[in-house]
Design a protein around this motif. Sequence first.
Motif, PDB file in Angstrom:
ATOM      1  N   ALA A 173     -42.814 -11.132   4.255  1.00 34.27           N
ATOM      2  CA  ALA A 173     -43.959 -11.494   5.088  1.00 34.27           C
ATOM      3  C   ALA A 173     -43.620 -12.650   6.009  1.00 34.27           C
ATOM      4  O   ALA A 173     -43.969 -12.641   7.190  1.00 34.27           O
ATOM      5  N   LEU A 176     -59.882 -16.634   5.313  1.00 29.05           N
ATOM      6  CA  LEU A 176     -58.723 -16.384   4.451  1.00 29.05           C
ATOM      7  C   LEU A 176     -58.450 -17.576   3.531  1.00 29.05           C
ATOM      8  O   LEU A 176     -58.140 -17.392   2.345  1.00 29.05           O
ATOM      9  N   THR A 231     -60.871 -17.730   0.586  1.00 27.04           N
ATOM     10  CA  THR A 231     -60.571 -16.717  -0.421  1.00 27.04           C
ATOM     11  C   THR A 231     -59.289 -17.058  -1.174  1.00 27.04           C
ATOM     12  O   THR A 231     -59.229 -16.929  -2.405  1.00 27.04           O
ATOM     13  N   LEU A 250     -58.835 -17.680  -5.180  1.00 24.19           N
ATOM     14  CA  LEU A 250     -57.867 -16.968  -6.010  1.00 24.19           C
ATOM     15  C   LEU A 250     -56.942 -17.954  -6.707  1.00 24.19           C
ATOM     16  O   LEU A 250     -56.613 -17.782  -7.896  1.00 24.19           O
ATOM     17  N   ASN A 297     -50.615 -13.949  -2.965  1.00 23.44           N
ATOM     18  CA  ASN A 297     -50.491 -12.988  -1.869  1.00 23.44           C
ATOM     19  C   ASN A 297     -49.618 -13.610  -0.785  1.00 23.44           C
ATOM     20  O   ASN A 297     -50.088 -14.385   0.040  1.00 23.44           O
ATOM     21  N   GLU A 298     -48.345 -13.233  -0.818  1.00 20.28           N
ATOM     22  CA  GLU A 298     -47.395 -13.847   0.107  1.00 20.28           C
ATOM     23  C   GLU A 298     -47.733 -13.559   1.556  1.00 20.28           C
ATOM     24  O   GLU A 298     -47.523 -14.393   2.436  1.00 20.28           O
ATOM     25  N   THR A 299     -48.239 -12.371   1.813  1.00 17.39           N
ATOM     26  CA  THR A 299     -48.595 -12.021   3.183  1.00 17.39           C
ATOM     27  C   THR A 299     -49.700 -12.947   3.691  1.00 17.39           C
ATOM     28  O   THR A 299     -49.629 -13.451   4.816  1.00 17.39           O
ATOM     29  N   MET A 300     -50.687 -13.188   2.841  1.00 20.83           N
ATOM     30  CA  MET A 300     -51.764 -14.079   3.253  1.00 20.83           C
ATOM     31  C   MET A 300     -51.233 -15.474   3.481  1.00 20.83           C
ATOM     32  O   MET A 300     -51.618 -16.151   4.446  1.00 20.83           O
ATOM     33  N   ILE A 314     -49.620 -15.605   6.875  1.00 21.37           N
ATOM     34  CA  ILE A 314     -50.587 -15.630   7.967  1.00 21.37           C
ATOM     35  C   ILE A 314     -51.196 -17.020   8.093  1.00 21.37           C
ATOM     36  O   ILE A 314     -51.316 -17.562   9.189  1.00 21.37           O
ATOM     37  N   PHE A 323     -48.510  -7.066  15.347  1.00 22.11           N
ATOM     38  CA  PHE A 323     -48.965  -7.068  13.964  1.00 22.11           C
ATOM     39  C   PHE A 323     -48.766  -5.698  13.338  1.00 22.11           C
ATOM     40  O   PHE A 323     -48.523  -5.574  12.139  1.00 22.11           O
ATOM     41  N   VAL A 343     -45.558  -5.178  11.345  1.00 20.82           N
ATOM     42  CA  VAL A 343     -45.588  -5.631   9.957  1.00 20.82           C
ATOM     43  C   VAL A 343     -46.109  -4.512   9.057  1.00 20.82           C
ATOM     44  O   VAL A 343     -45.520  -4.202   8.022  1.00 20.82           O
ATOM     45  N   SER A 383     -43.789  -2.518   6.164  1.00 22.78           N
ATOM     46  CA  SER A 383     -44.084  -2.973   4.806  1.00 22.78           C
ATOM     47  C   SER A 383     -44.165  -1.785   3.859  1.00 22.78           C
ATOM     48  O   SER A 383     -44.470  -0.669   4.257  1.00 22.78           O
ATOM     49  N   ARG A 398     -46.207  -5.058  -0.886  1.00 20.08           N
ATOM     50  CA  ARG A 398     -46.777  -5.687   0.301  1.00 20.08           C
ATOM     51  C   ARG A 398     -47.890  -4.844   0.903  1.00 20.08           C
ATOM     52  O   ARG A 398     -48.782  -5.374   1.551  1.00 20.08           O
ATOM     53  N   GLU A 422     -50.905  -6.037  -0.639  1.00 22.51           N
ATOM     54  CA  GLU A 422     -51.300  -7.329  -0.075  1.00 22.51           C
ATOM     55  C   GLU A 422     -52.004  -7.145   1.264  1.00 22.51           C
ATOM     56  O   GLU A 422     -53.003  -7.809   1.547  1.00 22.51           O
ATOM     57  N   LEU A 423     -51.469  -6.239   2.083  1.00 23.82           N
ATOM     58  CA  LEU A 423     -52.094  -6.000   3.382  1.00 23.82           C
ATOM     59  C   LEU A 423     -53.499  -5.435   3.216  1.00 23.82           C
ATOM     60  O   LEU A 423     -54.423  -5.804   3.941  1.00 23.82           O
ATOM     61  N   GLU A 462     -55.400  -5.959   0.697  1.00 25.40           N
ATOM     62  CA  GLU A 462     -56.241  -7.039   0.184  1.00 25.40           C
ATOM     63  C   GLU A 462     -56.750  -7.899   1.347  1.00 25.40           C
ATOM     64  O   GLU A 462     -57.927  -8.265   1.386  1.00 25.40           O
ATOM     65  N   ILE A 463     -55.841  -8.182   2.285  1.00 22.92           N
ATOM     66  CA  ILE A 463     -56.252  -8.959   3.455  1.00 22.92           C
ATOM     67  C   ILE A 463     -57.277  -8.190   4.272  1.00 22.92           C
ATOM     68  O   ILE A 463     -58.276  -8.735   4.731  1.00 22.92           O
ATOM     69  N   ILE A 512     -60.673  -8.406   2.666  1.00 26.43           N
ATOM     70  CA  ILE A 512     -61.327  -9.695   2.893  1.00 26.43           C
ATOM     71  C   ILE A 512     -61.893  -9.773   4.316  1.00 26.43           C
ATOM     72  O   ILE A 512     -63.060 -10.124   4.518  1.00 26.43           O
ATOM     73  N   LEU A 513     -61.044  -9.439   5.289  1.00 23.07           N
ATOM     74  CA  LEU A 513     -61.494  -9.561   6.677  1.00 23.07           C
ATOM     75  C   LEU A 513     -62.531  -8.503   7.025  1.00 23.07           C
ATOM     76  O   LEU A 513     -63.530  -8.785   7.700  1.00 23.07           O
TER      77      LEU A 513
END
Lengths: 234, 234
Positions: free
Chosen positions: A80, A109, A112, A116, A162-165, A168, B87, B90, B94, B98, B101-102, B104-105, B108-109
């Motif tokens: 990420a 973000l 959240t 977490l 969450n490494e991606t988060m 970002i 973006f 990515v 991925s 990952r 994770e994406l 999950e993001i 949230i958004l």
Amino acid sequence: MDDETAPQKGTVTQRAIERIKAMIGEGRLEPGQRLPTERDLAAQLGMSRSSMREAIRALTVLGVLEARHGSGIYVTQLEAGDLLETFGVVADLSRGPRLVELLEIRRILESTATALAAARITADQLAEVERHLAAMNATDDPEEILAHDLAFHREIAVAAGNETMAAILEGLSSRTFRARVWRGYQEEGAFARTRREHAAIHRALAARDPEAARTAAAAHVGEVEEWLRTQLGP
Amino acid sequence: MDDETAPQKGTVTQRAIERIKAMIGEGRLEPGQRLPTERDLAAQLGMSRSSMREAIRALTVLGVLEARHGSGIYVTQLEAGDLLETFGVVADLSRGPRLVELLEIRRILESTATALAAARITADQLAEVERHLAAMNATDDPEEILAHDLAFHREIAVAAGNETMAAILEGLSSRTFRARVWRGYQEEGAFARTRREHAAIHRALAARDPEAARTAAAAHVGEVEEWLRTQLGP
DNA sequence: TGGCGCATAGTGGTCCGACCACATCGCGGA
DNA sequence: TCCGCGATGTGGTCGGACCACTATGCGCCA
């Protein structure tokens, strides 16, 4: 035996970019693997070295490839952090209303992630957070404060799992971005308030209280967001 | 009178990239403005045209510049959509954990965006949402469903009033990304469930109920997220 | 007089060949 | 055996040439 289906779409360089991306996407190129030389790649795809170099450069700035002078071209780990480095460019080139939008996203973000983290953070990670918190309160050098502020939030984002988060959020807190926004904010004597907010976040983490953590983080970013909104408003 | 402070840091191309980015950041280059020719730019910065072209290519893929064959090089509008196009890369590259994770993001958004949309959506925008919802339910062609699904969520993201967030969600829903994940998901007969979830989201929007909208959107993405998690788990 | 079409100049796109700077490896000497 | 230095291969830079496309404007035709 490799380029007969030439679709002639777009520029030669653009095609090369797509081809290499496809190779990685299909797993024919693994993370960390070394690519053929620029000269060989160009020959394989039937184009000049110049065009191939442009394609490689493009994929380099995207964080997909890495060129090591004198050694060769390698696929990055495709983590990420590698791929989202360009996110900082967005933050750097944005201004006016879009800065508020970016802060709004960060607020969502970050709150959240902090929630977490409150549920998942390890003792070691919490100790690291405390270290940055203490360092931040122990100095008056804005540069140092900013550095520990960044590390404080990054450690929390990592603890969220969450490494991606985290990547970002890292981009949304790029040095130039924060420098641009924070400068004016801190000049209004917001240091004390910032310390209080950081303390509240740490308290929620230590108490393993996700909801308190979410609220504290949202308020922390929201303060700056509101300040910036009023700066741009009238 | 323009390049005397040559710090020799990094490659020539890298310096050119920074210089041009700085020019834009400092406002010396406005969105939509035309740049000097490649040849002139190279001469101004004291480098070869080849190196300058690599720099321009790099900024082009980042969505900062746009090159029009035979016409010139222009600064893009620097809007969120331009800069966040990368973006999608990515999302495309991925895989494995990952991807979760994406998602999950996105959960949230998307849930936040849907909640905001419930409070702010206009009658026209709501009608557009309904149009895509109806179109999605009226066909069996997976391609068409996917297209209207995308448009459905994009319209909602736009209604939320944060273009940057809409652009990020757009990237997180790139065609190849969704195709990769959705394919397996839909093959398990999830069509009916998806329709039910979309209907719930629309109901919450029509009722101007942000909390219901947030829950419905989170559940919608969360379903896929959970499915993908079990796919990778054991 | 008005509009159309083609010649032309200017731009980005591609290619080539040469040379430089750096990393790596292996051979030879101490 | 180990160290050092040179040979080799790699990416980095350069300059020039030509191609493909756009845009402009001039002159011709209706």
